[in-house]
Design a protein around this motif. Structure first.
Motif, PDB file in Angstrom:
ATOM      1  N   GLU A 233       3.701  24.933  32.497  1.00  0.00           N
ATOM      2  CA  GLU A 233       3.984  25.019  31.052  1.00  0.00           C
ATOM      3  C   GLU A 233       3.808  23.651  30.388  1.00  0.00           C
ATOM      4  OE1 GLU A 233       6.248  28.226  33.194  1.00  0.00           O
ATOM      5  OE2 GLU A 233       6.205  26.041  33.394  1.00  0.00           O
ATOM      6  N   GLU A 234       4.325  22.600  31.053  1.00  0.00           N
ATOM      7  CA  GLU A 234       4.169  21.253  30.482  1.00  0.00           C
ATOM      8  C   GLU A 234       2.705  20.853  30.428  1.00  0.00           C
ATOM      9  OE1 GLU A 234       6.131  19.253  28.743  1.00  0.00           O
ATOM     10  OE2 GLU A 234       7.545  20.907  28.924  1.00  0.00           O
ATOM     11  N   SER A 235       1.961  21.214  31.478  1.00  0.00           N
ATOM     12  CA  SER A 235       0.517  20.920  31.488  1.00  0.00           C
ATOM     13  C   SER A 235      -0.192  21.679  30.366  1.00  0.00           C
ATOM     14  CB  SER A 235      -0.094  21.302  32.836  1.00  0.00           C
ATOM     15  OG  SER A 235       0.521  20.583  33.880  1.00  0.00           O
ATOM     16  N   SER A 236       0.266  22.908  30.108  1.00  0.00           N
ATOM     17  CA  SER A 236      -0.312  23.699  29.010  1.00  0.00           C
ATOM     18  C   SER A 236      -0.065  23.015  27.669  1.00  0.00           C
ATOM     19  CB  SER A 236       0.290  25.114  28.986  1.00  0.00           C
ATOM     20  OG  SER A 236      -0.016  25.822  30.164  1.00  0.00           O
ATOM     21  N   CYS A 237       1.129  22.433  27.506  1.00  0.00           N
ATOM     22  CA  CYS A 237       1.450  21.712  26.268  1.00  0.00           C
ATOM     23  C   CYS A 237       0.551  20.494  26.096  1.00  0.00           C
ATOM     24  CB  CYS A 237       2.920  21.261  26.272  1.00  0.00           C
ATOM     25  SG  CYS A 237       4.044  22.594  25.858  1.00  0.00           S
ATOM     26  N   VAL A 238       0.271  19.822  27.191  1.00  0.00           N
ATOM     27  CA  VAL A 238      -0.615  18.654  27.142  1.00  0.00           C
ATOM     28  C   VAL A 238      -1.996  19.070  26.630  1.00  0.00           C
ATOM     29  CG1 VAL A 238      -1.836  16.915  28.535  1.00  0.00           C
ATOM     30  CG2 VAL A 238       0.602  17.347  28.922  1.00  0.00           C
TER      31      VAL A 238
ATOM     32  N   CYS B  62       4.067  24.393  21.318  1.00  0.00           N
ATOM     33  CA  CYS B  62       4.626  23.927  22.600  1.00  0.00           C
ATOM     34  C   CYS B  62       6.000  24.538  22.851  1.00  0.00           C
ATOM     35  CB  CYS B  62       4.697  22.406  22.634  1.00  0.00           C
ATOM     36  SG  CYS B  62       3.079  21.655  22.916  1.00  0.00           S
ATOM     37  N   GLY B  63       6.767  24.747  21.793  1.00  0.00           N
ATOM     38  CA  GLY B  63       8.066  25.411  21.937  1.00  0.00           C
ATOM     39  C   GLY B  63       7.902  26.814  22.505  1.00  0.00           C
ATOM     40  N   MET B  64       6.908  27.529  21.992  1.00  0.00           N
ATOM     41  CA  MET B  64       6.640  28.886  22.490  1.00  0.00           C
ATOM     42  C   MET B  64       6.137  28.862  23.931  1.00  0.00           C
ATOM     43  SD  MET B  64       5.124  31.059  19.258  1.00  0.00           S
ATOM     44  CE  MET B  64       4.756  29.871  17.986  1.00  0.00           C
ATOM     45  N   ILE B  65       5.261  27.916  24.236  1.00  0.00           N
ATOM     46  CA  ILE B  65       4.748  27.804  25.608  1.00  0.00           C
ATOM     47  C   ILE B  65       5.900  27.513  26.572  1.00  0.00           C
ATOM     48  CG2 ILE B  65       3.339  26.389  27.173  1.00  0.00           C
ATOM     49  CD1 ILE B  65       1.360  26.028  24.786  1.00  0.00           C
ATOM     50  N   ARG B  66       6.741  26.543  26.219  1.00  0.00           N
ATOM     51  CA  ARG B  66       7.861  26.157  27.094  1.00  0.00           C
ATOM     52  C   ARG B  66       8.852  27.300  27.276  1.00  0.00           C
ATOM     53  NH1 ARG B  66       7.645  20.921  24.007  1.00  0.00           N
ATOM     54  NH2 ARG B  66       6.585  19.466  25.413  1.00  0.00           N
ATOM     55  N   ALA B  67       9.000  28.138  26.255  1.00  0.00           N
ATOM     56  CA  ALA B  67       9.946  29.261  26.324  1.00  0.00           C
ATOM     57  C   ALA B  67       9.580  30.251  27.426  1.00  0.00           C
ATOM     58  CB  ALA B  67      10.018  29.981  24.980  1.00  0.00           C
ATOM     59  N   THR B  68       8.290  30.295  27.796  1.00  0.00           N
ATOM     60  CA  THR B  68       7.857  31.262  28.818  1.00  0.00           C
ATOM     61  C   THR B  68       8.225  30.823  30.236  1.00  0.00           C
ATOM     62  OG1 THR B  68       5.626  30.302  29.091  1.00  0.00           O
ATOM     63  CG2 THR B  68       5.893  32.012  27.395  1.00  0.00           C
ATOM     64  N   LYS B  69       8.698  29.600  30.386  1.00  0.00           N
ATOM     65  CA  LYS B  69       9.090  29.123  31.723  1.00  0.00           C
ATOM     66  C   LYS B  69      10.283  29.929  32.219  1.00  0.00           C
ATOM     67  CE  LYS B  69      10.475  25.162  34.413  1.00  0.00           C
ATOM     68  NZ  LYS B  69      10.236  23.776  34.677  1.00  0.00           N
TER      69      LYS B  69
END
Length: 197
Positions: A75-80, A100-107
């Motif tokens: 998820e962090e790599s996706s945010c990058v 990035c908030g939405m991406i991190r929420a999927t963790k």
């Protein structure tokens, strides 16, 4: 071609070229499925704001791009990746932060902080309450075997039981559409493993 089509073409091509064939679950088909479900859930949840819908779709498209460089903490790599690429598509830093908030929420375990984050979380695991549960689950089993996360089918079933027991849908529409079927699958796997409740 409008902006979202342009972004989708770019991301899907990137995933097709770069993802390992050993990712039998976290692949292009998964990203496109989550995109489709996110649109359905957003509609059912009454999301009509154009910017919200755009950012939701962009978040889905980017949510697993991190698998291009790392399996764990993807998820962090996706945010990058999103932070590197989205400004070129005209997104502001605050819009990128929302993505990035939405991406991190999927963790997992999922911890959404707002309605859009709830929607992407429910879309990401929509299959848990669908007719293709076992088919998609089998793809994840193969991937987990490849990654050494599980070593046999019983381990996989026990992992699924623990996961399904903890998982919850967040949006009213997903609870209504998927919860009952998900509970039935949990019961079926428990019975397979002789764990009758």
């Amino acid at each position: 071609m409008d902006l979202i089509d342009h972004i989708q073409k770019h991301v899907i091509e990137k995933l097709q070229k770069g993802l390992s064939e050993k990712l039998t679950y976290h692949n292009v088909a998964h990203t496109l499925d989550v995109l489709k479900q996110a649109v359905v859930i957003a509609k059912k949840e009454g999301i009509t704001d154009a910017e919200d819908l755009l950012l939701l779709k962009v978040s889905v498209l980017y949510h697993d791009t991190g698998f291009l460089c790392s399996y764990h903490e993807h998820e962090e790599s996706s945010c990058v990746v999103a932070k590197e690429e989205l400004p070129a598509f005209g997104f502001t830093s605050s819009q990128v932060e929302r993505v990035c908030g939405m991406i991190r929420a999927t963790k997992v375990p999922q911890d959404p902080k707002n309605h859009l984050e709830q929607i992407i979380c429910d879309a990401d695991l929509d299959y848990l309450g669908r007719a293709d549960f076992f088919e998609i689950g089998n793809n994840l089993y193969k991937e987990f075997m490849e990654q050494g996360i599980v070593t046999n089918f019983r381990e996989w079933n026990m992992l699924q039981i623990r996961f399904l027991e903890k998982h919850r849908y967040f949006t009213e529409s997903s609870i209504k559409r998927r919860q009952k079927v998900k509970a039935d699958y949990l019961q079926a796997i428990r019975e397979t493993e002789g764990l009758l409740s």
